[in-house]
Design an enzyme around this catalytic site. Sequence first.
Site, PDB file in Angstrom:
ATOM      1  N   ASN A 116      12.575  89.696  27.293  1.00  0.00           N
ATOM      2  CA  ASN A 116      13.533  89.046  26.914  1.00  0.00           C
ATOM      3  C   ASN A 116      14.812  89.815  26.948  1.00  0.00           C
ATOM      4  O   ASN A 116      14.856  91.108  26.938  1.00  0.00           O
ATOM      5  CB  ASN A 116      13.278  88.333  25.670  1.00  0.00           C
ATOM      6  N   ARG A 117      16.014  89.291  26.506  1.00  0.00           N
ATOM      7  CA  ARG A 117      17.369  90.014  26.526  1.00  0.00           C
ATOM      8  C   ARG A 117      17.363  90.862  25.368  1.00  0.00           C
ATOM      9  O   ARG A 117      18.694  91.239  24.924  1.00  0.00           O
ATOM     10  CB  ARG A 117      18.327  88.840  26.668  1.00  0.00           C
TER      11      ARG A 117
END
Length: 403
Positions: free
Chosen positions: A210-211
């Site tokens: 994920n970011r």
Amino acid sequence: MSSSRILLVIGGGIAAYKTLDLIRRLKERGFSIRAILTEAAGEFVTPLSVGTLTAEPVFRELFDLTQEHDVGHIRLARDADLVVVAPATADLLAKMANGLANDLASTALLAATSPVLAAPAMNPTMWAHPATRRNVAWLEAQGVAFVGPEEGLMAERGESGLGRMSEPLAIVAAVEARLRPAAGALAGRRVLVTSGPTHEPIDPVRVIANRSSGRQGHAIAAAAARAGAEVILVSGPVALPDPAGVTTVHVESAREMLAAVEAAPPVDVAVFAAAVADWRVAEDAVQKIKKGAGGPPTLTLVENPDILATVARRTEGRPELVVGFAAETENVLDNARAKLARKGCDLIVANDVSAGGGGVMGGARNTVHLVGSGGVESWETMTKDAVAEALVTRFAAALRPRP
Ligand SMILES: Cc1cc2nc3c(=O)[nH]c(=O)nc-3n(C[C@H](O)[C@H](O)[C@H](O)COP(=O)(O)O)c2cc1C
């Protein structure tokens, strides 16, 4: 919350050599420092030493066309959150008390609008002189803060008395008390922080990620350490250096993160800032999955362990304060309230990570809402460092006082 920029004015006293160590200690704690060296100070320490340690140009001349054009003496004075004068010589104190402005240091001091902290250093007779007494009393009345001087042996042979500049760490403590009120607030406490994303393997080369950048979690770990806590940081894969003074455990997946959290010694505060993947692939492939005639593979996902709930619902060894993070893209507050109840934690720090949320993921700033049993508190947008400082102050206030 302060962004911790210091303007350091170095006066012409023998104690200027200690100021080099002061710069190093302040830099270690993440302060950015611009230094002005008076002409007399240049007799004691070199601009090269000061500039190397501050990693900034050193400012010396009022009538320097280049520096005046690039920064300017007024901006130099105004850009700082705190002005530190060390050593504050008798001459500099006299200039400050009388509003003189005949060189860069005194002009900047007169133009400064931020608080001033002075660390005097001089011969005891000079310190005791009625003129110095009057100058110091007047400056104190104007709100100038003083650290030291201390009793002790002077550079002059055989002389001792009140006049030695305080040691660098004492000056650092005085700086932190002004710029980081949380300093020392978590002394004797142990804090666990998780940070960053997790990587859930699909095969030996591919992951579900994920970011999350880890910037907020790492900032909290660093701020807790500055506040005097013993800090254990369990970090997923990030491109950030390990914070100074923190024990960092590196993990990849949610299950590794849980194992590291379970292996940590008992803590007073646990902050779960990591963006842990909710799901992992049921069975990750031992060999790289090949692109082939069978078309794209189907990945079956299973739920990952809930690290926050596992710790918050402990019947034994539960931290006094368990803090979760909620990164939401919609209904931020409702979701955070629901998460608080579902997980059994004491506080949720909620933030909007949608595209309209101002690029929180990976960005330097954050807008957070504190959701607790008492209601919601929304904070203004701040840098992640400032959010971390403010959160740490909160955590310290929420803990039961130690006898
Ligand atoms: C070896 C030496 C040591 C000095 N130490 C001090 C000192 O510790 N404190 C002080 O007030 N002045 C001290 N002085 C005198 C200052 O250097 C002098 O007053 C100078 O004008 C101060 O300049 P400033 O305003 O840049 O600090 C010392 C002078 C010499 C030659």
